[in-house]
Design a protein around this motif. Structure first.
Motif: not given
Ligand SMILES: NC(=O)c1ccc[n+]([C@@H]2O[C@H](COP(=O)([O-])OP(=O)(O)OC[C@H]3O[C@@H](n4cnc5c(N)ncnc54)[C@H](OP(=O)(O)O)[C@@H]3O)[C@@H](O)[C@H]2O)c1
Length: 290
Positions: A164-176, A215-228
């Motif tokens: 995917k050429g990175g992940n959502f966090v690095t993409t947001m930091l770059r776009l930001g 299942h092995a995920v961090c707990t809680g939930s978020a939308s992409w918007y919440d995460l950004a």
């Protein structure tokens, strides 16, 4: 315990190798794509006969959702038949197989959204990627009982996803850094998860024989918007984030609107060591920003 890691140069694979190397109970054999191609059954068989691992962890996947939809043959070759090949080659040498699957095996139309999908909920894949991963799960279950199928989701971690050429966090930091306003999808809700904590959870599983699907995920939930929004808050970046629907954003390949996972089996076993996603994200953003 000798653990061979297939897909060792990817986002999860590289961190998994690192945490295995840090733990004296394990010796890690990293296998990148060139060293072990999961589509090559005889090659895998020969390699595992030479290496004689006690366990094999495979992150190998074709998981760019849009590309899978365009080229389902490639998706099924890697994600489904590749999983079958791994199971056969592991069975040959008696090595347990730990294989990563996805939250996308679920359809996203869960009525009770106060809790996530558990391992005992019915699946309903909605795109080619998800169908191919589910087929991979089914091959593994039918071929080799000594398996862990680890379903995870929305990963962020050290090297970023290769395909995917990175992940959502690095993409947001770059776009930001480039823009003052961003539109981010708010009608897909999932389980953002750190590869570091996922890798540590995997090590805990490998020490046991509690085989099956987890299942092995961090707990809680978020939308992409919440995460950004949380990423920019942690990074102290002044970026205006606007919520948009999947349709407004222009995503055409169907994705589950709700794919939150609950680590139900790990919790029942008293083995759930995944932290809340906010805690894992804070640590990761600090690492990225130095
Ligand atoms: N990323 C996510 O958000 C996410 C969410 C849910 C589940 N998952 C699952 O988690 C696993 C790991 O994801 P990731 O983010 O670490 O992916 P990644 O960074 O793309 O790593 C996948 C690795 O697999 C290798 N690979 C691809 N095709 C292969 C083949 N035919 N044989 C052997 N190796 C092959 C790739 O090598 P090359 O790049 O050299 O081809 C790459 O090193 C995958 O199984 C994925 O389905 C990921």
């Amino acid at each position: 315990m000798k653990v061979a890691v297939v897909g060792a140069s990817g986002q999860v694979g590289s961190l998994l190798c690192r945490v295995l190397d840090e733990d004296s109970a394990f010796s890690c054999v990293p296998l990148n794509h060139a060293a072990a191609d999961v589509t090559d059954l005889e090659g895998l068989r020969q390699l595992f006969r030479e290496l004689r691992p006690s366990a094999v962890c495979s992150t190998a996947a074709f998981h760019n959702v849009e590309e899978c939809e365009k080229d389902p043959d490639a998706a099924f070759r890697v994600n489904a038949l590749g999983a079958r090949n791994l199971a056969l080659a592991c069975r040959d040498v008696g090595a347990s197989l730990l294989w990563f699957s996805t939250d996308y095996v679920f359809g996203g139309d869960k009525a009770d959204r106060t809790r996530g999908y558990t391992e005992f909920d019915p699946v309903g894949p909605g795109n080619a990627y998800a169908r191919s991963k589910l087929a991979g799960e089914q091959y593994i279950r039918s071929i080799w009982p000594e398996h862990f199928i680890v379903r995870t989701a929305w990963l962020f971690g050290a090297s970023g996803s290769r395909s995917k050429g990175g992940n959502f966090v690095t993409t947001m930091l770059r776009l930001g850094k480039e823009r003052r306003h961003l539109r981010v999808i708010d009608d897909q809700v999932g389980s953002p998860t750190s590869t570091r904590f996922l890798a540590l959870q995997v090590l805990a599983l490998l020490r046991t024989e509690r085989f099956g699907t987890v299942h092995a995920v961090c707990t809680g939930s978020a939308s992409w918007y919440d995460l950004a929004r949380e990423i920019f808050r942690l990074a102290r970046m002044d970026v205006a984030v606007f919520p948009v629907s999947t349709e407004e954003y222009g995503q055409t390949v169907p994705r589950p609107r709700f794919s939150v996972l609950e680590n139900y089996v790990l919790s029942l076993e008293g083995m759930n060591r995944m932290p809340p996603w906010q805690e894992a994200l804070e640590r990761y953003v600090r690492e990225v920003l130095g």
